[in-house]
Design a protein around this motif. Structure first.
Motif, PDB file in Angstrom:
ATOM      1  N   ASP A  92     -64.422 -34.554 -23.760  1.00  0.00           N
ATOM      2  CA  ASP A  92     -64.119 -34.979 -25.132  1.00  0.00           C
ATOM      3  C   ASP A  92     -62.623 -34.893 -25.434  1.00  0.00           C
ATOM      4  O   ASP A  92     -62.091 -35.716 -26.196  1.00  0.00           O
ATOM      5  N   GLU A  93     -61.948 -33.905 -24.842  1.00  0.00           N
ATOM      6  CA  GLU A  93     -60.503 -33.782 -25.052  1.00  0.00           C
ATOM      7  C   GLU A  93     -59.774 -34.948 -24.399  1.00  0.00           C
ATOM      8  O   GLU A  93     -58.809 -35.483 -24.957  1.00  0.00           O
ATOM      9  N   LEU A  94     -60.243 -35.351 -23.224  1.00  0.00           N
ATOM     10  CA  LEU A  94     -59.626 -36.490 -22.544  1.00  0.00           C
ATOM     11  C   LEU A  94     -59.831 -37.763 -23.355  1.00  0.00           C
ATOM     12  O   LEU A  94     -58.898 -38.558 -23.534  1.00  0.00           O
ATOM     13  N   ALA A  95     -61.040 -37.950 -23.865  1.00  0.00           N
ATOM     14  CA  ALA A  95     -61.318 -39.127 -24.680  1.00  0.00           C
ATOM     15  C   ALA A  95     -60.449 -39.133 -25.934  1.00  0.00           C
ATOM     16  O   ALA A  95     -59.959 -40.185 -26.363  1.00  0.00           O
ATOM     17  N   GLY A  96     -60.228 -37.952 -26.521  1.00  0.00           N
ATOM     18  CA  GLY A  96     -59.371 -37.861 -27.700  1.00  0.00           C
ATOM     19  C   GLY A  96     -57.949 -38.291 -27.403  1.00  0.00           C
ATOM     20  O   GLY A  96     -57.321 -38.997 -28.207  1.00  0.00           O
ATOM     21  N   LEU A  97     -57.413 -37.898 -26.246  1.00  0.00           N
ATOM     22  CA  LEU A  97     -56.067 -38.321 -25.864  1.00  0.00           C
ATOM     23  C   LEU A  97     -56.001 -39.835 -25.696  1.00  0.00           C
ATOM     24  O   LEU A  97     -54.999 -40.470 -26.053  1.00  0.00           O
ATOM     25  N   ALA A  98     -57.066 -40.424 -25.161  1.00  0.00           N
ATOM     26  CA  ALA A  98     -57.078 -41.870 -24.933  1.00  0.00           C
ATOM     27  C   ALA A  98     -57.098 -42.659 -26.232  1.00  0.00           C
ATOM     28  O   ALA A  98     -56.822 -43.861 -26.217  1.00  0.00           O
ATOM     29  N   CYS A  99     -57.392 -42.004 -27.337  1.00  0.00           N
ATOM     30  CA  CYS A  99     -57.421 -42.677 -28.640  1.00  0.00           C
ATOM     31  C   CYS A  99     -56.082 -42.578 -29.370  1.00  0.00           C
ATOM     32  O   CYS A  99     -55.925 -43.151 -30.451  1.00  0.00           O
ATOM     33  N   GLU A 100     -55.118 -41.846 -28.798  1.00  0.00           N
ATOM     34  CA  GLU A 100     -53.851 -41.606 -29.481  1.00  0.00           C
ATOM     35  C   GLU A 100     -52.804 -42.647 -29.103  1.00  0.00           C
ATOM     36  O   GLU A 100     -52.703 -43.065 -27.943  1.00  0.00           O
ATOM     37  N   GLU A 101     -52.015 -43.045 -30.102  1.00  0.00           N
ATOM     38  CA  GLU A 101     -50.866 -43.928 -29.861  1.00  0.00           C
ATOM     39  C   GLU A 101     -49.846 -43.221 -28.974  1.00  0.00           C
ATOM     40  O   GLU A 101     -49.642 -42.007 -29.070  1.00  0.00           O
ATOM     41  N   GLY A 102     -49.202 -43.979 -28.112  1.00  0.00           N
ATOM     42  CA  GLY A 102     -48.130 -43.426 -27.291  1.00  0.00           C
ATOM     43  C   GLY A 102     -48.598 -42.750 -26.024  1.00  0.00           C
ATOM     44  O   GLY A 102     -47.765 -42.311 -25.228  1.00  0.00           O
ATOM     45  N   ILE A 103     -49.916 -42.639 -25.807  1.00  0.00           N
ATOM     46  CA  ILE A 103     -50.446 -42.060 -24.575  1.00  0.00           C
ATOM     47  C   ILE A 103     -51.047 -43.189 -23.742  1.00  0.00           C
ATOM     48  O   ILE A 103     -51.885 -43.953 -24.225  1.00  0.00           O
ATOM     49  N   GLU A 104     -50.603 -43.302 -22.506  1.00  0.00           N
ATOM     50  CA  GLU A 104     -51.023 -44.401 -21.634  1.00  0.00           C
ATOM     51  C   GLU A 104     -52.434 -44.148 -21.110  1.00  0.00           C
ATOM     52  O   GLU A 104     -52.685 -43.130 -20.453  1.00  0.00           O
ATOM     53  N   SER A 105     -53.349 -45.059 -21.411  1.00  0.00           N
ATOM     54  CA  SER A 105     -54.733 -44.888 -20.967  1.00  0.00           C
ATOM     55  C   SER A 105     -55.323 -46.239 -20.609  1.00  0.00           C
ATOM     56  O   SER A 105     -54.896 -47.285 -21.097  1.00  0.00           O
ATOM     57  N   ARG A 106     -56.340 -46.193 -19.734  1.00  0.00           N
ATOM     58  CA  ARG A 106     -57.020 -47.404 -19.287  1.00  0.00           C
ATOM     59  C   ARG A 106     -58.516 -47.132 -19.182  1.00  0.00           C
ATOM     60  O   ARG A 106     -58.925 -45.999 -18.878  1.00  0.00           O
ATOM     61  N   LEU A 107     -59.295 -48.164 -19.407  1.00  0.00           N
ATOM     62  CA  LEU A 107     -60.742 -48.109 -19.251  1.00  0.00           C
ATOM     63  C   LEU A 107     -61.146 -49.209 -18.286  1.00  0.00           C
ATOM     64  O   LEU A 107     -60.785 -50.373 -18.486  1.00  0.00           O
ATOM     65  N   ILE A 108     -61.865 -48.835 -17.241  1.00  0.00           N
ATOM     66  CA  ILE A 108     -62.313 -49.806 -16.235  1.00  0.00           C
ATOM     67  C   ILE A 108     -63.830 -49.813 -16.237  1.00  0.00           C
ATOM     68  O   ILE A 108     -64.474 -48.785 -15.984  1.00  0.00           O
ATOM     69  N   VAL A 109     -64.403 -50.954 -16.551  1.00  0.00           N
ATOM     70  CA  VAL A 109     -65.853 -51.128 -16.589  1.00  0.00           C
ATOM     71  C   VAL A 109     -66.264 -52.007 -15.421  1.00  0.00           C
ATOM     72  O   VAL A 109     -65.676 -53.065 -15.183  1.00  0.00           O
ATOM     73  N   GLN A 110     -67.279 -51.547 -14.682  1.00  0.00           N
ATOM     74  CA  GLN A 110     -67.691 -52.254 -13.471  1.00  0.00           C
ATOM     75  C   GLN A 110     -69.024 -52.953 -13.694  1.00  0.00           C
ATOM     76  O   GLN A 110     -69.953 -52.401 -14.282  1.00  0.00           O
ATOM     77  N   SER A 111     -69.099 -54.200 -13.227  1.00  0.00           N
ATOM     78  CA  SER A 111     -70.346 -54.957 -13.253  1.00  0.00           C
ATOM     79  C   SER A 111     -70.506 -55.606 -11.888  1.00  0.00           C
ATOM     80  O   SER A 111     -69.835 -56.602 -11.580  1.00  0.00           O
ATOM     81  N   GLY A 112     -71.331 -55.018 -11.043  1.00  0.00           N
ATOM     82  CA  GLY A 112     -71.458 -55.504  -9.671  1.00  0.00           C
ATOM     83  C   GLY A 112     -70.155 -55.303  -8.927  1.00  0.00           C
ATOM     84  O   GLY A 112     -69.646 -54.196  -8.828  1.00  0.00           O
ATOM     85  N   GLU A 113     -69.605 -56.388  -8.432  1.00  0.00           N
ATOM     86  CA  GLU A 113     -68.332 -56.326  -7.714  1.00  0.00           C
ATOM     87  C   GLU A 113     -67.161 -56.744  -8.605  1.00  0.00           C
ATOM     88  O   GLU A 113     -66.073 -57.057  -8.104  1.00  0.00           O
ATOM     89  N   THR A 114     -67.377 -56.727  -9.917  1.00  0.00           N
ATOM     90  CA  THR A 114     -66.333 -57.116 -10.866  1.00  0.00           C
ATOM     91  C   THR A 114     -65.875 -55.899 -11.658  1.00  0.00           C
ATOM     92  O   THR A 114     -66.695 -55.134 -12.172  1.00  0.00           O
ATOM     93  N   TRP A 115     -64.557 -55.741 -11.739  1.00  0.00           N
ATOM     94  CA  TRP A 115     -63.969 -54.655 -12.520  1.00  0.00           C
ATOM     95  C   TRP A 115     -63.167 -55.266 -13.670  1.00  0.00           C
ATOM     96  O   TRP A 115     -62.347 -56.163 -13.451  1.00  0.00           O
ATOM     97  N   VAL A 116     -63.418 -54.786 -14.868  1.00  0.00           N
ATOM     98  CA  VAL A 116     -62.707 -55.276 -16.053  1.00  0.00           C
ATOM     99  C   VAL A 116     -61.856 -54.143 -16.606  1.00  0.00           C
ATOM    100  O   VAL A 116     -62.350 -53.028 -16.825  1.00  0.00           O
ATOM    101  N   LEU A 117     -60.573 -54.422 -16.852  1.00  0.00           N
ATOM    102  CA  LEU A 117     -59.629 -53.410 -17.312  1.00  0.00           C
ATOM    103  C   LEU A 117     -59.290 -53.601 -18.781  1.00  0.00           C
ATOM    104  O   LEU A 117     -59.004 -54.718 -19.221  1.00  0.00           O
ATOM    105  N   GLU A 118     -59.303 -52.507 -19.538  1.00  0.00           N
ATOM    106  CA  GLU A 118     -58.839 -52.483 -20.928  1.00  0.00           C
ATOM    107  C   GLU A 118     -57.760 -51.414 -21.045  1.00  0.00           C
ATOM    108  O   GLU A 118     -57.844 -50.364 -20.402  1.00  0.00           O
TER     109      GLU A 118
END
Length: 385
Positions: free
Chosen positions: A37-63
């Motif tokens: 939960d602390e990591l998720a909280g950091l990912a919600c803050e401005e100025g902190i570099e974060s990425r979310l990668i969602v996988q569907s089969g052999e496809t990876w989508v980056l946010e």
């Protein structure tokens, strides 16, 4: 936390920048130092570099973050991974994970990236251009390593991720909490969460590239040059053929081009400042109110402690004249005598005890506090594991 039963000399001789190494839980007592939960909280803050990668089969989508607080609850069950950079800048317990690896010089340290993944989550088979220690913090992750890669290695067509077209594993392990996998630069690897609540701490070590270093060193030199520093040839002789560039002209031009580049002392000073520049140069860690030398002296009489900013980079360089140059967040401070010993201490420890005997260094310490590299420590900051 410290490593136990880990042979540093053997590691540097046989593995560092040579081949991967699995290190089964070498900690005297491992504990996970950051909650999901602390990591998720950091990912919600401005100025902190974060990425979310969602996988569907052999496809990876980056946010890219920052993310809305409800983003993670909206994921529909597909495997996903959250990655947050430089968590050591914001979480002292994460910064402490760097301490066992201080046998590698500070200027090589990049940051501690922390990832959280659900069952099956990962970032795909890839290779990095830096050394990394992958510490399993929570849950399990299956790591596979492959062959050495380089810029000619085929990659999948992907706008955001550098995924390998072909990946054949040469080694495979499941890491549990406290286990460490070292991966040298260029070695293909792929990590996949085994079960939910998988957290990994990636301690990355940077290395300057030759093109970047040459370009930035040259730009630094050019910034300090006068516009009227022109080629001169007062001994010019009549040209036999006006189209020829004479060897004597090339000699003079070449010397003109490389003379400043070959100044080792100037390069050393520039590199100290360059390599100590913070990872995120726009971040402002300065105190709300500048501290005065008198206030620091009062703190010294009270036996107060100064703590190093986890986001700051400290290094030093010994000069031929006996003066030590301390570099902190891109600034240089010449030190000698007691101040030089203090500078070495600042680079080796994250806290220093203020003492009235440091009166000769108070100006430097005030400058370090006022640029955000040091700060008076709270009582809780001095607690260790």
């Amino acid at each position: 936390m410290q490593l136990s039963d880990f042979d540093i000399d053997l590691f540097l001789r046989d593995y560092w920048q040579k081949k991967p190494l699995l290190i089964r839980n070498p900690w005297a007592k491992w504990r996970n130092v950051l909650e999901p939960d602390e990591l998720a909280g950091l990912a919600c803050e401005e100025g902190i570099e974060s990425r979310l990668i969602v996988q569907s089969g052999e496809t990876w989508v980056l946010e890219h973050g920052p993310f809305a607080e409800d983003r993670f609850s909206q994921l529909d069950g597909a495997p996903w991974t959250l990655l947050v950079q430089a968590v050591d800048h914001y979480a002292p317990d994460v910064a402490a994970l760097l301490d066992p690896f201080r046998f590698i010089p500070n200027w090589r340290i990049d940051d501690v990236m922390v990832s959280y993944a659900t069952d099956g989550g990962g970032v795909g088979p890839h290779f990095d251009q830096y050394d990394v220690f992958l510490i399993q913090g929570l849950g399990k992750r299956r790591w596979r390593v492959g062959d050495q890669c380089d810029r000619t290695t085929p990659l999948r067509p992907h706008d955001d991720l550098r995924l390998l077209t072909d990946f054949e594993a040469t080694g495979e392990w499941v890491l549990e909490p406290g286990d460490i996998l070292y991966v040298p630069p260029g070695v293909a690897h792929d990590g996949v969460a085994v079960g939910d609540d998988c957290m990994t701490y990636s301690i990355g070590f940077r290395a300057p590239s030759r093109p970047d270093m040459l370009m930035e060193w040259a730009e630094h030199l050019v910034d300090g040059m006068a516009d009227d520093d022109l080629y001169v040839d007062p001994d010019l002789k009549a040209a036999g053929n006006p189209g020829e560039i004479a060897p004597s002209a090339i000699d003079r031009l070449h010397a003109m081009a490389v003379e400043k580049l070959l100044d080792r002392d100037a390069f050393a000073r520039w590199f100290g400042q360059h390599s100590s520049t913070p990872k995120y140069a726009d971040a402002d860690w300065r105190p709300d109110e500048p501290i005065t030398i008198e206030e620091l002296q009062a703190l010294a009489r009270d036996g107060a402690t100064l703590a190093r900013n986890p986001a700051s980079r400290f290094a030093f360089l010994r000069q031929n004249d006996g003066v030590l140059l301390l570099f902190a967040d891109g600034s240089a401070f010449p030190c000698s005598g007691a101040s030089a010993a203090l500078a070495e201490q600042l680079c080796a420890q994250d806290h220093i005890l203020l003492d009235p005997s440091l009166s000769g260094a108070m100006e430097m310490l005030a400058a370090l506090v006022n640029q955000g590299s040091l700060a008076p420590a709270d009582d809780g900051d001095e607690d260790g594991d």
